[in-house]
Design a protein around this motif. Structure first.
Motif, PDB file in Angstrom:
ATOM      1  N   ARG A   1       0.871  -1.153   0.000  1.00 12.90           N
ATOM      2  CA  ARG A   1       0.000   0.000   0.000  1.00 12.90           C
ATOM      3  C   ARG A   1       0.914   1.211   0.000  1.00 12.90           C
ATOM      4  O   ARG A   1       1.929   1.234   0.681  1.00 12.90           O
ATOM      5  CB  ARG A   1      -0.840  -0.005   1.269  1.00 12.90           C
ATOM      6  CG  ARG A   1      -1.975   0.963   1.290  1.00 12.90           C
ATOM      7  CD  ARG A   1      -2.666   0.859   2.635  1.00 12.90           C
ATOM      8  NE  ARG A   1      -1.754   1.240   3.714  1.00 12.90           N
ATOM      9  CZ  ARG A   1      -1.568   2.500   4.100  1.00 12.90           C
ATOM     10  NH1 ARG A   1      -2.209   3.466   3.507  1.00 12.90           N
ATOM     11  NH2 ARG A   1      -0.734   2.775   5.085  1.00 12.90           N
TER      12      ARG A   1
ATOM     13  N   ARG B   1      -1.514   2.941  -9.706  1.00 11.51           N
ATOM     14  CA  ARG B   1      -0.578   2.595  -8.645  1.00 11.51           C
ATOM     15  C   ARG B   1      -1.165   1.541  -7.722  1.00 11.51           C
ATOM     16  O   ARG B   1      -0.446   0.774  -7.109  1.00 11.51           O
ATOM     17  CB  ARG B   1      -0.154   3.836  -7.862  1.00 11.51           C
ATOM     18  CG  ARG B   1      -1.093   4.259  -6.767  1.00 11.51           C
ATOM     19  CD  ARG B   1      -0.485   5.329  -5.867  1.00 11.51           C
ATOM     20  NE  ARG B   1      -1.194   5.344  -4.602  1.00 11.51           N
ATOM     21  CZ  ARG B   1      -0.912   6.129  -3.585  1.00 11.51           C
ATOM     22  NH1 ARG B   1       0.084   6.978  -3.677  1.00 11.51           N
ATOM     23  NH2 ARG B   1      -1.604   6.084  -2.484  1.00 11.51           N
ATOM     24  N   GLU B   2      -2.510   1.496  -7.630  1.00 10.46           N
ATOM     25  CA  GLU B   2      -3.086   0.549  -6.693  1.00 10.46           C
ATOM     26  C   GLU B   2      -3.335  -0.816  -7.314  1.00 10.46           C
ATOM     27  O   GLU B   2      -3.161  -1.848  -6.674  1.00 10.46           O
ATOM     28  CB  GLU B   2      -4.406   1.103  -6.142  1.00 10.46           C
ATOM     29  CG  GLU B   2      -4.935   0.231  -5.015  1.00 10.46           C
ATOM     30  CD  GLU B   2      -6.315   0.636  -4.570  1.00 10.46           C
ATOM     31  OE1 GLU B   2      -6.612   1.849  -4.599  1.00 10.46           O
ATOM     32  OE2 GLU B   2      -7.095  -0.253  -4.200  1.00 10.46           O
ATOM     33  N   ASN B   3      -3.778  -0.842  -8.551  1.00 12.47           N
ATOM     34  CA  ASN B   3      -4.224  -2.108  -9.106  1.00 12.47           C
ATOM     35  C   ASN B   3      -4.144  -2.051 -10.624  1.00 12.47           C
ATOM     36  O   ASN B   3      -5.056  -1.564 -11.288  1.00 12.47           O
ATOM     37  CB  ASN B   3      -5.666  -2.346  -8.646  1.00 12.47           C
ATOM     38  CG  ASN B   3      -6.128  -3.748  -8.956  1.00 12.47           C
ATOM     39  OD1 ASN B   3      -5.717  -4.349  -9.947  1.00 12.47           O
ATOM     40  ND2 ASN B   3      -6.987  -4.274  -8.109  1.00 12.47           N
TER      41      ASN B   3
ATOM     42  N   ALA C   1      -4.299  -4.367 -12.871  1.00 12.64           N
ATOM     43  CA  ALA C   1      -5.267  -5.172 -13.622  1.00 12.64           C
ATOM     44  C   ALA C   1      -6.582  -4.418 -13.762  1.00 12.64           C
ATOM     45  O   ALA C   1      -7.141  -4.292 -14.867  1.00 12.64           O
ATOM     46  CB  ALA C   1      -5.492  -6.506 -12.930  1.00 12.64           C
ATOM     47  N   ALA C   2      -7.078  -3.893 -12.645  1.00 10.08           N
ATOM     48  CA  ALA C   2      -8.347  -3.176 -12.701  1.00 10.08           C
ATOM     49  C   ALA C   2      -8.207  -1.897 -13.526  1.00 10.08           C
ATOM     50  O   ALA C   2      -9.160  -1.454 -14.165  1.00 10.08           O
ATOM     51  CB  ALA C   2      -8.829  -2.847 -11.288  1.00 10.08           C
TER      52      ALA C   2
ATOM     53  N   PRO D   1     -18.330  -6.884   7.451  1.00 11.94           N
ATOM     54  CA  PRO D   1     -17.820  -7.866   6.492  1.00 11.94           C
ATOM     55  C   PRO D   1     -17.298  -7.090   5.292  1.00 11.94           C
ATOM     56  O   PRO D   1     -17.996  -6.912   4.321  1.00 11.94           O
ATOM     57  CB  PRO D   1     -19.057  -8.670   6.115  1.00 11.94           C
ATOM     58  CG  PRO D   1     -20.231  -7.794   6.461  1.00 11.94           C
ATOM     59  CD  PRO D   1     -19.750  -6.619   7.246  1.00 11.94           C
ATOM     60  N   SER D   2     -16.118  -6.627   5.407  1.00 12.55           N
ATOM     61  CA  SER D   2     -15.654  -5.657   4.425  1.00 12.55           C
ATOM     62  C   SER D   2     -15.178  -6.350   3.151  1.00 12.55           C
ATOM     63  O   SER D   2     -15.072  -7.563   3.070  1.00 12.55           O
ATOM     64  CB  SER D   2     -14.564  -4.814   5.083  1.00 12.55           C
ATOM     65  OG  SER D   2     -13.508  -4.615   4.236  1.00 12.55           O
ATOM     66  N   VAL D   3     -14.908  -5.532   2.157  1.00  8.74           N
ATOM     67  CA  VAL D   3     -14.534  -6.051   0.847  1.00  8.74           C
ATOM     68  C   VAL D   3     -13.252  -6.872   0.936  1.00  8.74           C
ATOM     69  O   VAL D   3     -12.275  -6.434   1.523  1.00  8.74           O
ATOM     70  CB  VAL D   3     -14.294  -4.875  -0.110  1.00  8.74           C
ATOM     71  CG1 VAL D   3     -13.962  -5.392  -1.492  1.00  8.74           C
ATOM     72  CG2 VAL D   3     -15.505  -3.987  -0.122  1.00  8.74           C
ATOM     73  N   PRO D   4     -13.272  -8.058   0.371  1.00  6.13           N
ATOM     74  CA  PRO D   4     -12.037  -8.832   0.399  1.00  6.13           C
ATOM     75  C   PRO D   4     -10.982  -8.179  -0.494  1.00  6.13           C
ATOM     76  O   PRO D   4     -11.289  -7.796  -1.618  1.00  6.13           O
ATOM     77  CB  PRO D   4     -12.456 -10.189  -0.174  1.00  6.13           C
ATOM     78  CG  PRO D   4     -13.680  -9.926  -0.979  1.00  6.13           C
ATOM     79  CD  PRO D   4     -14.340  -8.723  -0.365  1.00  6.13           C
ATOM     80  N   VAL D   5      -9.809  -8.016   0.013  1.00  9.95           N
ATOM     81  CA  VAL D   5      -8.735  -7.449  -0.797  1.00  9.95           C
ATOM     82  C   VAL D   5      -7.728  -8.545  -1.051  1.00  9.95           C
ATOM     83  O   VAL D   5      -7.294  -9.201  -0.126  1.00  9.95           O
ATOM     84  CB  VAL D   5      -8.039  -6.286  -0.067  1.00  9.95           C
ATOM     85  CG1 VAL D   5      -7.033  -5.636  -0.997  1.00  9.95           C
ATOM     86  CG2 VAL D   5      -9.065  -5.290   0.391  1.00  9.95           C
ATOM     87  N   LYS D   6      -7.416  -8.724  -2.308  1.00  6.66           N
ATOM     88  CA  LYS D   6      -6.522  -9.812  -2.660  1.00  6.66           C
ATOM     89  C   LYS D   6      -5.116  -9.527  -2.151  1.00  6.66           C
ATOM     90  O   LYS D   6      -4.638  -8.432  -2.288  1.00  6.66           O
ATOM     91  CB  LYS D   6      -6.508  -9.998  -4.164  1.00  6.66           C
ATOM     92  CG  LYS D   6      -6.049 -11.400  -4.548  1.00  6.66           C
ATOM     93  CD  LYS D   6      -6.385 -11.760  -5.971  1.00  6.66           C
ATOM     94  CE  LYS D   6      -5.697 -10.901  -7.006  1.00  6.66           C
ATOM     95  NZ  LYS D   6      -5.890 -11.286  -8.353  1.00  6.66           N
TER      96      LYS D   6
ATOM     97  N   PHE E   1     -14.473  -8.229 -11.462  1.00  6.01           N
ATOM     98  CA  PHE E   1     -13.539  -9.227 -10.950  1.00  6.01           C
ATOM     99  C   PHE E   1     -14.188 -10.020  -9.827  1.00  6.01           C
ATOM    100  O   PHE E   1     -14.974  -9.485  -9.044  1.00  6.01           O
ATOM    101  CB  PHE E   1     -12.279  -8.550 -10.408  1.00  6.01           C
ATOM    102  CG  PHE E   1     -11.445  -7.878 -11.471  1.00  6.01           C
ATOM    103  CD1 PHE E   1     -10.421  -8.557 -12.104  1.00  6.01           C
ATOM    104  CD2 PHE E   1     -11.701  -6.562 -11.841  1.00  6.01           C
ATOM    105  CE1 PHE E   1      -9.651  -7.943 -13.078  1.00  6.01           C
ATOM    106  CE2 PHE E   1     -10.938  -5.940 -12.818  1.00  6.01           C
ATOM    107  CZ  PHE E   1      -9.908  -6.631 -13.436  1.00  6.01           C
TER     108      PHE E   1
ATOM    109  N   TYR F   1     -13.678   4.533 -14.759  1.00  5.05           N
ATOM    110  CA  TYR F   1     -14.154   3.663 -15.834  1.00  5.05           C
ATOM    111  C   TYR F   1     -15.031   4.406 -16.848  1.00  5.05           C
ATOM    112  O   TYR F   1     -15.223   3.927 -17.954  1.00  5.05           O
ATOM    113  CB  TYR F   1     -14.970   2.507 -15.240  1.00  5.05           C
ATOM    114  CG  TYR F   1     -14.148   1.313 -14.832  1.00  5.05           C
ATOM    115  CD1 TYR F   1     -13.189   1.426 -13.835  1.00  5.05           C
ATOM    116  CD2 TYR F   1     -14.313   0.079 -15.450  1.00  5.05           C
ATOM    117  CE1 TYR F   1     -12.420   0.335 -13.458  1.00  5.05           C
ATOM    118  CE2 TYR F   1     -13.550  -1.022 -15.081  1.00  5.05           C
ATOM    119  CZ  TYR F   1     -12.608  -0.889 -14.080  1.00  5.05           C
ATOM    120  OH  TYR F   1     -11.855  -1.974 -13.711  1.00  5.05           O
TER     121      TYR F   1
ATOM    122  N   LEU G   1     -18.177  -0.287   2.761  1.00 10.34           N
ATOM    123  CA  LEU G   1     -19.370  -0.956   2.256  1.00 10.34           C
ATOM    124  C   LEU G   1     -19.399  -2.425   2.654  1.00 10.34           C
ATOM    125  O   LEU G   1     -18.354  -3.047   2.845  1.00 10.34           O
ATOM    126  CB  LEU G   1     -19.410  -0.868   0.723  1.00 10.34           C
ATOM    127  CG  LEU G   1     -19.277   0.531   0.128  1.00 10.34           C
ATOM    128  CD1 LEU G   1     -19.229   0.441  -1.389  1.00 10.34           C
ATOM    129  CD2 LEU G   1     -20.418   1.421   0.591  1.00 10.34           C
TER     130      LEU G   1
ATOM    131  N   THR H   1     -20.024  -6.424   1.830  1.00  6.90           N
ATOM    132  CA  THR H   1     -19.580  -7.166   0.651  1.00  6.90           C
ATOM    133  C   THR H   1     -20.623  -7.131  -0.458  1.00  6.90           C
ATOM    134  O   THR H   1     -20.296  -6.924  -1.629  1.00  6.90           O
ATOM    135  CB  THR H   1     -19.309  -8.637   1.021  1.00  6.90           C
ATOM    136  OG1 THR H   1     -18.659  -8.657   2.272  1.00  6.90           O
ATOM    137  CG2 THR H   1     -18.449  -9.291  -0.027  1.00  6.90           C
TER     138      THR H   1
END
Ligand SMILES: Nc1ncnc2c1ncn2[C@@H]1O[C@H](COP(=O)(O)OP(=O)(O)OP(=O)(O)O)[C@@H](O)[C@H]1O
Ligand SMILES: [Mg+2]
Lengths: 648, 232
Positions: free
Chosen positions: A303, A493-495, A497-498, A643-648, B83, B101, B130, B132
């Motif tokens: 990060r 810088r963050e991702n 692929a996205a 339940p936050s967003v999963p970060v790879k 994704f 985007y 947020l 999931t």
């Protein structure tokens, strides 16, 4: 014959490269850190040793023992107190930490020792011995021999002992090591201690051959990285062979003298050409084999320091202008010129904000871009071009170099890119800026006094113009952050692929960023030239580069306010001036290095960012209800972060 | 002419053949489902179509071969994906995520995309704030902001409960029926796939084992053995 003689004489330098490379490889295998301070450690240990031996008149053995103990303690302390704490931190933070140690040791050497370059008496016999009919001082052969013996020893330890196996396992993954029953902390501490002792041996044995010189020893890290890279940071044997080979080639290259020849001989004749060779090896090796550095299991997806949208985009510039003008019209000349150096420093730091803060590309070459601008300024201004034309032209040529320097960023990332840009800056320093033939003046060239529409500006006038230029640039950088460009930069810088999925052409984007940032740095260097009325190559060394990135990091490299902080801390800037009035200017590097070490741990996002979040929290508390609420359709969609967003 | 045509697309990772000579076509204005057990190669298929995995075989968009195009160019040509692990930009607000985007000639692509997924209220939040489920909807909205001709969704309904999943399916159906976009939908939610898709492709171990309308796929014994019997 002479070639052979010079090559053999290079065994001493090569032996030192080899020892330092062994240390680099050991530390990398144990903890996955690229230690940019390896040369600085050799330097400080050499100073300690010779102070003990020649100053306190200790016996060689006694001084050696104490110096080795010093190296061990330094290695353990740095690993346990700093690097271990940063093991889950962003890559940038870990690189910065080793750079901080470099600056700190450099500063300590300046403070504690007499740093006039001198050549101490060798610790081993230096009588000439006959080798292939050539007389070679014995100390060089001994140094090379020590490197070979230690490489064999390290290989044996690595293959045959439990500790060695554990280190091999840990290079694959931290878990792998725990299988062997040894704690990663123990292994890390051990590898740092061994790495630093190897550096100490190199420093102590090389100084009698190459001279005890604080800066030169610290810069050994560049050729040493070349050797370690050739060894892919794994093989001790290859590291030693590469180190010895580089040392011998470099030494033999000194034979190529400045003979008058065709113009293209300029490329390989002149100052620093032999030193530039290992740096070139680093760059080429990195570009052509992209991932020469094997990825380690433990690597975290870094990060980067936060880069929030700027707050005071209108008030900020107005306040800066008012404060700047008040300052300019009220201070004495010495403070005025420190003020202008600070402004030029802000400019160079803004270039780092663009490329490192916004896009996350770690560039240690920003001051080299500035130097290019400075050099062009000397050339063009003495040719009679007006100030207002010279400034952008200097920026443009720097931008071209930036485009070139950006190419490696298409293939390498993170610490590898830091290494490549450091090497590029090193080449500029040793072989370009100091090459008198380019400008005809041994690296010092007059810059004509700036004039605007035929009127000489004078100190105050130039300061006002500089202030305006820097404020406009700062405002533009702030505007960029909230523009499409800024959003894309943070996305890249963050991702990656996205970002590619969003239709961003990442390669073009990175090149554009490097080019733009080099332009800004080039203009900064041009301003520095006008300020001093001279292009002086020592203002554009690697140390300045590191200093800028250090200060920008402390200030907050993702933010314009961080660049402001960096400018205040620039060497020769307002902070230096303040220290000078207290008679404490020799403390500047120590303060910078120490503050950086603290900042990396306490404010990983930079001071400006810390202030920003404090204000943010205050703001939140005082604002009434949450701004947005989900439509009330009976479902709790606003379920907070839980339940936050999963970060790879 | 089909909007997307895949011709013997193959992706290899070292020894693994993640997608093995798969071919099918997606007609404009339809909703195609892509199902298969874990590791069947669904994500890899999306990677190949969007240019994020090197593949052999041919990929055509409206008749034009795009197999040699880099990922960003395919995105600009209208092939936009989500994704499986969302990959929202954590340092940007939801609005900024969509702005990154946003493309196309709509007046306000960001607002209308958020509106379509019913998540307009999240605009000024950061993704980490947020839940999931909401973040999944936001990631679909982000792709929609790019005004895609072909929208590739990688398990967008994971983690939604039955009711949410049904509402989400209805939204997708509306997007396709109102001519906004064409969709390739990957999901493990069999009910969702069967209810909203016009056609379904079934992968197993990288190979296509069945295809056709939901009723046919549901009845296919091969599918029952490989997929429905296995995990559902
Ligand atoms: N980058 C990669 N490198 C190596 N192998 C990969 C890579 N990506 C996928 N694979 C392999 O390819 C196969 C297909 O994986 P893929 O992720 O496409 O499956 P999937 O159908 O999306 O599964 P899931 O339902 O779990 O998401 C798997 O065996 C996987 O291990
Ligand atoms: Mg998948």
């Amino acid at each position: 014959m002479a070639v052979l003689q010079f090559a053999l004489l290079g065994l001493g330098l090569g032996g030192a490269y080899a020892l330092l490379a062994l240390g680099l490889v050991t530390i990398y295998r144990g903890t996955g850190v690229l230690n940019f301070s390896q040369g600085a450690v050799a330097m400080i240990c050499a100073y300690v040793f010779f102070a003990l031996r020649d100053g306190l008149r200790l016996s060689t053995a006694g001084a050696a023992l104490l110096a080795a103990a010093f190296a061990v303690v330094l290695g353990l302390a740095f690993y346990l107190l700093v690097m271990r704490q940063l093991r889950n931190s962003p890559v940038l933070a870990r690189i910065i930490a080793t750079l901080a140690l470099l600056l700190l040791l450099q500063g300590l050497a300046m403070l504690l020792f007499d740093v006039q370059t001198r050549t101490p008496v060798s610790v081993v016999p230096a009588t000439p011995v006959d080798l292939l009919g050539i007389a070679i001082p014995m100390d060089r052969l001994i140094l090379a021999g020590v490197a070979v013996v230690l490489a064999v020893a390290l290989s044996l330890v690595s293959r045959r002992t439990r500790i060695g196996l554990a280190v091999r396992a840990i290079s694959d993954s931290e878990k792998g090591a725990s299988l062997s029953g040894l704690s990663p902390v123990l292994i890390g501490a051990l590898t740092w201690a061994v790495g630093f002792v190897l550096a100490a041996v190199a420093g102590v044995m090389l100084s009698p051959i190459a001279g005890l010189d604080a800066k030169a020893l610290t810069l050994l890290v560049v050729p040493v990285f070349a050797a370690a890279l050739i060894a892919r940071f794994t093989s001790f044997g290859v590291a030693v062979a590469a180190g010895l080979g580089l040392g011998m080639v470099e030494s033999a290259l000194q034979l190529v003298t400045d003979a008058e020849g065709a113009w293209y001989t300029w490329l390989w004749t002149g100052p620093g050409r032999s030193q530039a060779l290992p740096a070139l090896v680093v760059i080429i090796a990195m570009i052509f084999s992209g991932r020469l550095l094997p990825a380690r299991g433990e690597v975290v997806r870094g990060r980067l320091p936060i880069s929030p949208p700027p707050r005071y985009r209108v008030a900020g510039p107005i306040i800066a202008l008012a404060a700047g003008l008040a300052f300019i019209f009220s201070v004495r000349p010495s403070w005025l010129s420190a003020g202008v150096v600070t402004l030029a420093g802000v400019m160079i730091a803004l270039s780092a904000v663009l490329v490192t803060g916004f896009i996350g590309q770690i560039s240690l070459a920003q001051v080299a871009f500035a130097g290019t601008g400075g050099m062009l300024t000397a050339l063009l201004s003495s040719a009679g071009l007006p100030f207002l034309l010279v400034l952008p032209l200097s920026g443009l040529v720097a931008a071209l170099l930036g485009l070139l320097a950006g190419l490696p960023s298409l293939r390498v990332r993170g610490p590898s890119l830091a290494l490549v840009t450091l090497s590029a800056a090193y080449i500029c320093q040793v072989a370009v800026f100091s090459d008198g033939r380019l400008l005809g003046g041994q690296g010092y060239n007059r810059v004509a006094s700036p004039a605007l529409f035929g009127l000489e500006l004078g100190g105050t006038g130039f300061a006002v113009v500089t202030l305006v230029i820097v404020i406009v640039t700062g405002s533009l950088v702030a505007a960029l952050r909230v523009s499409t460009f800024g959003r894309r930069a943070l996305a890249v810088r963050e991702n990656e692929a996205a970002a590619a999925a969003a239709g961003i052409d990442i390669k073009r984007f990175k090149l554009a960023a490097f080019t733009l940032s080099a332009f800004v740095a080039g203009v900064g260097g041009s301003l520095l030239g006008y300020q001093a009325n001279v292009f002086a190559f020592e203002r554009f060394t690697i140390f300045e580069s590191l200093h800028v990135i250090a200060m920008a990091y402390i200030g907050g490299i993702g933010m314009v306010s961080g660049a402001l902080f960096a400018g205040l801390g620039a060497s020769g800037g307002l902070f230096s001036q303040l220290l000078a009035t207290w008679g404490a200017d020799s403390y500047q590097l120590v303060i910078a290095g120490g503050a950086l070490l603290l900042a990396v741990q306490l404010h990983p996002d930079g001071m400006a960012a810390t202030l920003h979040t404090i204000r943010e929290r205050r703001g939140r508390r005082s604002s009434p209800a949450p701004a947005a609420a989900p439509p009330d359709d009976g479902k709790d969609r606003s379920a907070p972060a839980e339940p936050s967003v999963p970060v790879k | 002419m089909s909007l997307l045509e895949l011709d013997r697309v193959t992706v290899r990772y070292g020894g693994v053949t993640a997608v093995d000579s798969v071919g099918f076509a997606v007609e404009s204005g339809t909703l195609m489902g892509l199902i298969g057990p874990n590791g069947a190669g669904k994500t890899t298929m999306i990677d190949a179509i969007t240019g994020m995995a090197r593949c052999s075989g041919d990929i055509r968009l409206a008749g034009e071969s795009i197999a040699s195009w880099p990922a960003y160019r395919r995105s600009r040509a209208g092939i936009v994906r989500t994704f499986q692990s969302l990959e929202l930009f954590m340092e940007l607000t939801v609005r900024e995520n969509l702005q990154t985007y946003a493309r196309g000639r709509q007046a306000d692509p960001v607002a209308s995309a958020l509106e379509r997924m019913d998540v307009a209220w999240t605009a000024d939040r950061y993704p980490a704030e947020l839940s999931t489920g909401t973040a999944r909807l936001v990631s679909v909205a982000r792709a929609l902001a790019a005004a895609p001709r072909l929208l590739l969704l990688d398990e967008p309904a994971a983690g939604l409960d039955a009711g949410e999943s049904r509402r989400f399916g209805a939204k997708l159906r509306r997007l396709v029926d109102s001519g906004v976009t064409t969709i390739l939908l990957v999901d493990h939610d069999v009910d969702l796939i069967m209810n909203v898709c016009d056609d379904i492709q079934v992968l197993d171990f990288g190979k296509k084992i069945a295809s056709g309308p939901p009723s046919a796929v549901r009845a296919d014994p091969e599918v029952a053995r490989a997929y429905l019997g296995g995990t559902a």
